[in-house]
Design an enzyme around this catalytic site. Sequence first.
Site, PDB file in Angstrom:
ATOM      1  N   HIS A  89       1.070  -1.357  -0.012  1.00  0.00           N
ATOM      2  CA  HIS A  89       0.158  -0.081  -0.022  1.00  0.00           C
ATOM      3  C   HIS A  89       0.907   1.347   0.111  1.00  0.00           C
ATOM      4  O   HIS A  89       1.267   1.534   1.157  1.00  0.00           O
ATOM      5  CB  HIS A  89      -0.898   0.061   1.093  1.00  0.00           C
ATOM      6  CG  HIS A  89      -1.888   1.096   1.298  1.00  0.00           C
ATOM      7  ND1 HIS A  89      -3.167   0.886   1.301  1.00  0.00           N
ATOM      8  CD2 HIS A  89      -1.835   2.549   1.323  1.00  0.00           C
ATOM      9  CE1 HIS A  89      -3.795   2.244   1.453  1.00  0.00           C
ATOM     10  NE2 HIS A  89      -2.840   3.032   1.517  1.00  0.00           N
ATOM     11  N   HIS A  91       1.569   5.327  -2.287  1.00  0.00           N
ATOM     12  CA  HIS A  91       1.175   6.240  -3.371  1.00  0.00           C
ATOM     13  C   HIS A  91       2.219   7.018  -4.070  1.00  0.00           C
ATOM     14  O   HIS A  91       2.615   7.976  -3.607  1.00  0.00           O
ATOM     15  CB  HIS A  91       0.212   7.221  -2.455  1.00  0.00           C
ATOM     16  CG  HIS A  91      -0.927   6.964  -1.935  1.00  0.00           C
ATOM     17  ND1 HIS A  91      -2.006   6.967  -2.453  1.00  0.00           N
ATOM     18  CD2 HIS A  91      -1.067   6.184  -0.816  1.00  0.00           C
ATOM     19  CE1 HIS A  91      -3.157   6.409  -1.555  1.00  0.00           C
ATOM     20  NE2 HIS A  91      -2.449   5.929  -0.534  1.00  0.00           N
ATOM     21  N   LYS A  94       1.671  10.419  -5.650  1.00  0.00           N
ATOM     22  CA  LYS A  94       1.752  11.598  -4.960  1.00  0.00           C
ATOM     23  C   LYS A  94       3.331  11.961  -4.153  1.00  0.00           C
ATOM     24  O   LYS A  94       3.447  13.042  -3.678  1.00  0.00           O
ATOM     25  CB  LYS A  94       0.987  11.423  -3.444  1.00  0.00           C
ATOM     26  CG  LYS A  94      -0.645  11.274  -3.811  1.00  0.00           C
ATOM     27  CD  LYS A  94      -1.263  11.300  -2.732  1.00  0.00           C
ATOM     28  CE  LYS A  94      -2.818  11.158  -2.729  1.00  0.00           C
ATOM     29  NZ  LYS A  94      -3.279   9.905  -3.503  1.00  0.00           N
ATOM     30  N   HIS A 240      -9.582   2.120   0.406  1.00  0.00           N
ATOM     31  CA  HIS A 240      -9.164   2.890   1.558  1.00  0.00           C
ATOM     32  C   HIS A 240     -10.603   2.972   2.379  1.00  0.00           C
ATOM     33  O   HIS A 240     -11.602   3.063   1.703  1.00  0.00           O
ATOM     34  CB  HIS A 240      -8.757   4.263   1.121  1.00  0.00           C
ATOM     35  CG  HIS A 240      -7.529   4.237   0.711  1.00  0.00           C
ATOM     36  ND1 HIS A 240      -7.103   3.562  -0.393  1.00  0.00           N
ATOM     37  CD2 HIS A 240      -6.421   5.102   0.822  1.00  0.00           C
ATOM     38  CE1 HIS A 240      -5.818   4.079  -0.733  1.00  0.00           C
ATOM     39  NE2 HIS A 240      -5.231   4.947   0.057  1.00  0.00           N
ATOM     40  N   GLU A 243     -10.482   5.934   7.477  1.00  0.00           N
ATOM     41  CA  GLU A 243      -9.321   6.600   7.995  1.00  0.00           C
ATOM     42  C   GLU A 243      -9.813   7.934   8.708  1.00  0.00           C
ATOM     43  O   GLU A 243      -9.642   9.023   8.357  1.00  0.00           O
ATOM     44  CB  GLU A 243      -8.537   7.065   6.757  1.00  0.00           C
ATOM     45  CG  GLU A 243      -7.300   7.455   7.011  1.00  0.00           C
ATOM     46  CD  GLU A 243      -6.358   7.795   5.879  1.00  0.00           C
ATOM     47  OE1 GLU A 243      -4.904   8.184   5.980  1.00  0.00           O
ATOM     48  OE2 GLU A 243      -6.846   7.628   4.989  1.00  0.00           O
ATOM     49  N   ASP A 340       2.680   3.491   2.753  1.00  0.00           N
ATOM     50  CA  ASP A 340       1.660   4.617   2.473  1.00  0.00           C
ATOM     51  C   ASP A 340       2.279   5.750   1.685  1.00  0.00           C
ATOM     52  O   ASP A 340       2.992   5.621   0.947  1.00  0.00           O
ATOM     53  CB  ASP A 340       0.793   4.787   3.655  1.00  0.00           C
ATOM     54  CG  ASP A 340      -0.604   5.425   3.189  1.00  0.00           C
ATOM     55  OD1 ASP A 340      -1.017   5.277   2.244  1.00  0.00           O
ATOM     56  OD2 ASP A 340      -0.940   5.935   4.284  1.00  0.00           O
ATOM     57  N   ASN A 341       2.064   6.705   2.229  1.00  0.00           N
ATOM     58  CA  ASN A 341       2.727   7.972   1.467  1.00  0.00           C
ATOM     59  C   ASN A 341       3.954   8.356   1.972  1.00  0.00           C
ATOM     60  O   ASN A 341       4.448   8.287   3.129  1.00  0.00           O
ATOM     61  CB  ASN A 341       1.566   9.338   2.086  1.00  0.00           C
ATOM     62  CG  ASN A 341       0.323   9.133   1.538  1.00  0.00           C
ATOM     63  OD1 ASN A 341      -0.397   8.017   1.968  1.00  0.00           O
ATOM     64  ND2 ASN A 341      -0.142   9.886   0.655  1.00  0.00           N
TER      65      ASN A 341
END
Length: 449
Positions: A89, A91, A94, A240, A243, A340-341
């Site tokens: 998972h 991104h 981004k 998602h 959250e 994640d990010n």
Amino acid sequence: MTAQLVLHEQLAAGARMSRYVLRNVRLNSAVTNWSAMDAAGFFLADLTVEHGRILATTPARREPTATDDRLPIIDAGGRVMLPTFVDCHTHLDKGHILPRTPTANGTFERALAATRADRTTNWSAADVFKRMDFALRSAFHHGTSAIRTHIDSQPPQDAISWPVFTELRQHWRGRIDLQASCLFPIDMARDDAFLNSMARRVAAAGGTLGAVAYPAPDIDHLLDRMFAAAARNGLDLDFHADETSDPTADALRRIAEAKLRASFAGKVLVGHCCSLAVQDEAIVDATLDTVATASVAVVALPTCNLYLQDRRNGATPRWRGVTLLHEMKKRGIAVALASDNTRDPFHSYGDLDMLDTFRLGTRVLHLDHPSGDWIRAVTTTPAEVMGLGAKGGIAEGQPADFILYEGRSWSEVLSRAESNRIVIRNGTPISTSLPSYAELDGLEGLALG
């Protein structure tokens, strides 16, 4: 020359001969086919590597056996060896836009707005390619061999980012197995033309159908549409969900119920699920029982959720923001951790280093005392969720893809950044360096002012 550099050179020499024995490595039973030898699941072994694959794993011998003098025998000195990481998972599209988003303040709402504005203004094919490739070079250096990235797919961005992903997947083939999941607000699934077109685009790229599932008035109907579209196109699903610290958020339960209604045979992964931690026990029990029955997998994102959840200006956060992995695991639910990010409005830090993610997860989620088989959450379990077969494990006959640490126990490995870890791919230690942030200066708004 340090001991790690000497070991790196010895491994490189062995790889050039196409066959070597690596003695006294500390393997863990959670990611091998061996039984545990100590309380932490570790045992000492000797590995024979031939033509880039693991030919044999045997119990470590106190003395070297008689062998061909030309065959290198390399002593690892009891260092921990783990499989390469699987990051299910992320991104990538981004990543590293933080310098262009000065209005971001660490809250989810502001992150959403800042990212949307940057996407509208700056996300050309060249911009997305450069940032994604930068992130992949970092991940490869740290020892990740498979990644699933979510792709912001609201038109017209889908027509830009998906071809970039396809190009990058080919470029990185053989180094990182890349998968992609589309990402859009689930209310867009009301549009037949959009949903069918997106499902076809995802299928053509070998991807996964995904959306942000939030409390829409017709959320159950929208989920049914997502499952039907996935079934028609032979796709797995990745959502998602929840959250938030709102205890009424219950998309995880609804996703599991939708899977059961549809008798869906594919894999379903749900990320975040933060609201479970603030719900009443009876609600939690009912939700997790349904998730277990439906065989839905869950991925926790500790770096991002610690950063975003319960952020109030000038106030100390009162909860950790992460979901209930222990309770899930006890019910047999497949659970994973992921990055994640990275350096964007949803998380200002990170480098796609899954050891960093696992270190943080161990401390925040108490994945220790005992450590058990939690290492599977960043190796074999996400590999299974992503349909990657035996990737994420160490076994005879498999590619010699593993990471050799300086540490000799969980405490030693997880107490330092292990920046000098040795990443071995197809039996050969890689010799890469982390990309310089200055490489991104040519992109609009990313040069340091």
